[in-house]
Write an enzyme that holds these catalytic residues in place. Structure first.
Site, PDB file in Angstrom:
ATOM      1  N   LYS A   5       0.840  -1.208   0.000  1.00  0.00           N
ATOM      2  CA  LYS A   5       0.000   0.000   0.000  1.00  0.00           C
ATOM      3  C   LYS A   5       0.869   1.249   0.000  1.00  0.00           C
ATOM      4  O   LYS A   5       2.014   1.248   0.480  1.00  0.00           O
ATOM      5  CB  LYS A   5      -0.973   0.026   1.184  1.00  0.00           C
ATOM      6  CG  LYS A   5      -0.343   0.001   2.588  1.00  0.00           C
ATOM      7  CD  LYS A   5       0.099   1.349   3.133  1.00  0.00           C
ATOM      8  CE  LYS A   5       0.789   1.233   4.485  1.00  0.00           C
ATOM      9  NZ  LYS A   5       1.598   2.366   4.876  1.00  0.00           N
TER      10      LYS A   5
ATOM     11  N   VAL B 240      10.867  -4.715   3.023  1.00  0.00           N
ATOM     12  CA  VAL B 240      10.643  -5.034   4.445  1.00  0.00           C
ATOM     13  C   VAL B 240      10.911  -3.769   5.271  1.00  0.00           C
ATOM     14  O   VAL B 240      11.897  -3.064   5.045  1.00  0.00           O
ATOM     15  CB  VAL B 240      11.562  -6.184   4.898  1.00  0.00           C
ATOM     16  CG1 VAL B 240      11.448  -6.421   6.399  1.00  0.00           C
ATOM     17  CG2 VAL B 240      11.215  -7.465   4.150  1.00  0.00           C
ATOM     18  N   ALA B 241      10.013  -3.511   6.242  1.00  0.00           N
ATOM     19  CA  ALA B 241      10.110  -2.306   7.088  1.00  0.00           C
ATOM     20  C   ALA B 241      10.250  -1.055   6.212  1.00  0.00           C
ATOM     21  O   ALA B 241      11.023  -0.152   6.506  1.00  0.00           O
ATOM     22  CB  ALA B 241      11.258  -2.408   8.103  1.00  0.00           C
ATOM     23  N   GLY B 242       9.471  -1.032   5.115  1.00  0.00           N
ATOM     24  CA  GLY B 242       9.606   0.042   4.133  1.00  0.00           C
ATOM     25  C   GLY B 242       8.476   1.042   4.133  1.00  0.00           C
ATOM     26  O   GLY B 242       8.466   1.967   3.335  1.00  0.00           O
TER      27      GLY B 242
ATOM     28  N   ALA C 208       3.676  -1.733   4.136  1.00  0.00           N
ATOM     29  CA  ALA C 208       2.819  -2.743   4.767  1.00  0.00           C
ATOM     30  C   ALA C 208       3.032  -4.155   4.213  1.00  0.00           C
ATOM     31  O   ALA C 208       2.074  -4.906   4.000  1.00  0.00           O
ATOM     32  CB  ALA C 208       1.349  -2.337   4.684  1.00  0.00           C
ATOM     33  N   GLY C 209       4.293  -4.520   4.002  1.00  0.00           N
ATOM     34  CA  GLY C 209       4.596  -5.853   3.482  1.00  0.00           C
ATOM     35  C   GLY C 209       4.205  -6.968   4.448  1.00  0.00           C
ATOM     36  O   GLY C 209       3.658  -7.999   4.035  1.00  0.00           O
ATOM     37  N   GLY C 210       4.470  -6.761   5.721  1.00  0.00           N
ATOM     38  CA  GLY C 210       4.084  -7.771   6.713  1.00  0.00           C
ATOM     39  C   GLY C 210       2.572  -7.926   6.752  1.00  0.00           C
ATOM     40  O   GLY C 210       2.046  -9.052   6.826  1.00  0.00           O
ATOM     41  N   SER C 211       1.875  -6.811   6.663  1.00  0.00           N
ATOM     42  CA  SER C 211       0.406  -6.848   6.672  1.00  0.00           C
ATOM     43  C   SER C 211      -0.113  -7.611   5.449  1.00  0.00           C
ATOM     44  O   SER C 211      -1.086  -8.365   5.540  1.00  0.00           O
ATOM     45  CB  SER C 211      -0.159  -5.427   6.662  1.00  0.00           C
ATOM     46  OG  SER C 211       0.331  -4.716   7.771  1.00  0.00           O
TER      47      SER C 211
ATOM     48  N   ASP D  45      -3.087  -2.287   9.365  1.00  0.00           N
ATOM     49  CA  ASP D  45      -3.063  -2.247   7.892  1.00  0.00           C
ATOM     50  C   ASP D  45      -3.524  -3.567   7.264  1.00  0.00           C
ATOM     51  O   ASP D  45      -3.624  -3.662   6.037  1.00  0.00           O
ATOM     52  CB  ASP D  45      -1.632  -1.993   7.391  1.00  0.00           C
ATOM     53  CG  ASP D  45      -1.125  -0.592   7.713  1.00  0.00           C
ATOM     54  OD1 ASP D  45      -1.958   0.282   8.037  1.00  0.00           O
ATOM     55  OD2 ASP D  45       0.094  -0.385   7.631  1.00  0.00           O
TER      56      ASP D  45
HETATM   57  P1  ATP Z   1       3.749  -0.791   8.123  1.00  0.00           P
HETATM   58  O1  ATP Z   1       3.791   0.210   7.005  1.00  0.00           O
HETATM   59  O2  ATP Z   1       2.555  -1.713   8.071  1.00  0.00           O
HETATM   60  O3  ATP Z   1       3.953  -0.224   9.488  1.00  0.00           O
HETATM   61  P2  ATP Z   1       6.235  -1.656   7.070  1.00  0.00           P
HETATM   62  O4  ATP Z   1       5.835  -1.776   5.652  1.00  0.00           O
HETATM   63  O5  ATP Z   1       7.051  -0.444   7.435  1.00  0.00           O
HETATM   64  O6  ATP Z   1       4.976  -1.758   7.977  1.00  0.00           O
HETATM   65  P3  ATP Z   1       6.836  -4.442   7.298  1.00  0.00           P
HETATM   66  O7  ATP Z   1       7.590  -4.914   6.120  1.00  0.00           O
HETATM   67  O8  ATP Z   1       5.406  -4.787   7.382  1.00  0.00           O
HETATM   68  O9  ATP Z   1       7.065  -2.888   7.488  1.00  0.00           O
HETATM   69  O10 ATP Z   1       7.644  -4.951   8.598  1.00  0.00           O
HETATM   70  C1  ATP Z   1       7.437  -4.406   9.878  1.00  0.00           C
HETATM   71  C2  ATP Z   1       8.102  -5.300  10.891  1.00  0.00           C
HETATM   72  O11 ATP Z   1       7.445  -6.571  10.921  1.00  0.00           O
HETATM   73  C3  ATP Z   1       9.569  -5.583  10.608  1.00  0.00           C
HETATM   74  O12 ATP Z   1      10.286  -5.296  11.760  1.00  0.00           O
HETATM   75  C4  ATP Z   1       9.642  -7.067  10.271  1.00  0.00           C
HETATM   76  O13 ATP Z   1      10.796  -7.660  10.816  1.00  0.00           O
HETATM   77  C5  ATP Z   1       8.381  -7.643  10.932  1.00  0.00           C
HETATM   78  N1  ATP Z   1       7.755  -8.762  10.147  1.00  0.00           N
HETATM   79  C6  ATP Z   1       7.113  -9.824  10.657  1.00  0.00           C
HETATM   80  N2  ATP Z   1       6.660 -10.635   9.699  1.00  0.00           N
HETATM   81  C7  ATP Z   1       6.994 -10.078   8.531  1.00  0.00           C
HETATM   82  C8  ATP Z   1       6.798 -10.446   7.172  1.00  0.00           C
HETATM   83  N3  ATP Z   1       6.157 -11.564   6.807  1.00  0.00           N
HETATM   84  N4  ATP Z   1       7.262  -9.623   6.215  1.00  0.00           N
HETATM   85  C9  ATP Z   1       7.888  -8.463   6.567  1.00  0.00           C
HETATM   86  N5  ATP Z   1       8.125  -8.096   7.824  1.00  0.00           N
HETATM   87  C10 ATP Z   1       7.685  -8.868   8.818  1.00  0.00           C
END
Ligand code: ATP
Length: 300
Positions: free
Chosen positions: A10, A99-101, A104-107, A140
């Site tokens: 997203k 990741v952590a970008g 919302a990759g984890g979501s 998310d």
């Molecule tokens: P958001 O925008 O939803 O706050 P994000 O996009 O910044 O999140 P994500 O990639 O969702 O970040 O990762 C957030 C945290 O979740 C990281 O610290 C990561 O280690 C942890 N995490 C747990 N499971 C996953 C997964 N399947 N993929 C990515 N990160 C994950």
């Protein structure tokens, strides 16, 4: 039976953030927008539980938690508990979302896992229940199920679809080093000690989306977390400037960052902007939206 479910990243076209609520969450008024960067979650039957994550070479695997802490395992536990089942399956996550970008990759993985495991275990979970489980996993996650373009309120989990008949073209520049979402919200609180309870309303972005005009949307894009992200990562200001001088209509930090996203006038313009940015940045992605939420792409 193998099931593969794809879920999108997203971008927040608008991210209005209010002062933290008594429960610690920040009230949001956000316009979520699903784009074509996506993760695939494939599940196979097994008596045990195993989770593997595959990353392209531009995503550092070290940023991912142990399988036990992966949000996919938490999604599996929640769905299994809801139906009184034992968690089981062989799960492969193929990452295409930074990741952590701030995308919302984890979501996305959590949403994809709920849909895939619901099929694998033949649960037939109702849409209402799956959305409720998603909201328990993270603010998310419901949007990753629904996709498209949607207004998010509450802490982002209360969704209302937004009619969006355009195709918006984006260039995304991920960062090697992730940003912690809680750290960005903490810095937001420090920088905005007098923030009101009501987040900035998204009216201008909603009008621009309805008009289908990329220039109007570029002018309306808004992210209350951007100053906090730039304060933690001043180098992102250079990235935003580089994209705009390469021809993007506007660059913003995606969500809590550090990925920078650039709205472009057309597909050709996006490719040109990406070409310009490649001189200085290793990884530059071209994508578009809106795209569908978590959906089955292979079944057999
Ligand atoms: P958001 O925008 O939803 O706050 P994000 O996009 O910044 O999140 P994500 O990639 O969702 O970040 O990762 C957030 C945290 O979740 C990281 O610290 C990561 O280690 C942890 N995490 C747990 N499971 C996953 C997964 N399947 N993929 C990515 N990160 C994950």
């Amino acid at each position: 039976m193998t099931v593969t479910v794809r879920a999108p990243a997203k971008i927040n076209l608008h991210l209005g953030v209010g002062a933290p609520r008594p429960d610690g969450f920040h009230p949001l008024a956000t316009v979520f927008h699903a784009v074509g960067l996506c993760d695939d979650v494939t599940v196979d039957p097994s008596d045990g539980w195993a989770l593997h994550v595959q990353t392209p070479d531009w995503i550092p695997p070290a940023d991912l938690p142990d399988p036990a802490d992966n949000i996919v395992t938490r999604a599996a536990d929640l769905l299994a508990a809801h139906h009184g089942l034992r968690r089981s399956g062989l799960v492969e996550v193929e990452k295409g979302i930074p990741v952590a970008g701030g995308m919302a990759g984890g979501s996305a993985d959590a949403a994809a896992a709920l849909v895939a495991l619901d099929r694998l275990w033949d649960c037939g979970t109702s849409d209402d229940d799956i959305l409720r489980l998603a909201a328990e996993l993270g603010s998310d996650v419901p949007f990753a199920l629904v996709g498209g373009t949607a207004l998010g309120t509450g802490r982002g989990e209360i969704l209302q679809p937004v009619a969006d008949h355009a195709t918006w073209w984006w260039v995304a520049v991920p960062s090697r080093q992730g940003l912690s979402t809680p750290a960005v919200y903490r810095r937001f609180d420090e920088l905005n000690p007098t923030a009101g309870a009501e987040p900035t309303p998204p009216d201008e972005v909603l009008r621009a989306v309805a008009a289908g005009d990329p220039h109007a949307l570029a002018a309306a894009l808004h992210n209350d977390l951007q100053d906090a992200a730039l304060d933690l990562r001043p180098d992102l200001a250079d990235t935003l400037a580089a994209g705009e001088s390469a021809g993007a209509l506007r660059g913003i930090v995606s969500g809590s960052g550090p990925t920078c996203v650039f709205l472009c006038e057309s597909a050709d313009a996006a490719r040109e902007v990406a070409g310009g940015l490649l001189a200085a940045y290793d990884v530059v992605l071209v994508t578009n939206g809106p795209v569908a939420g978590a959906h089955v792409v292979a079944y057999g």
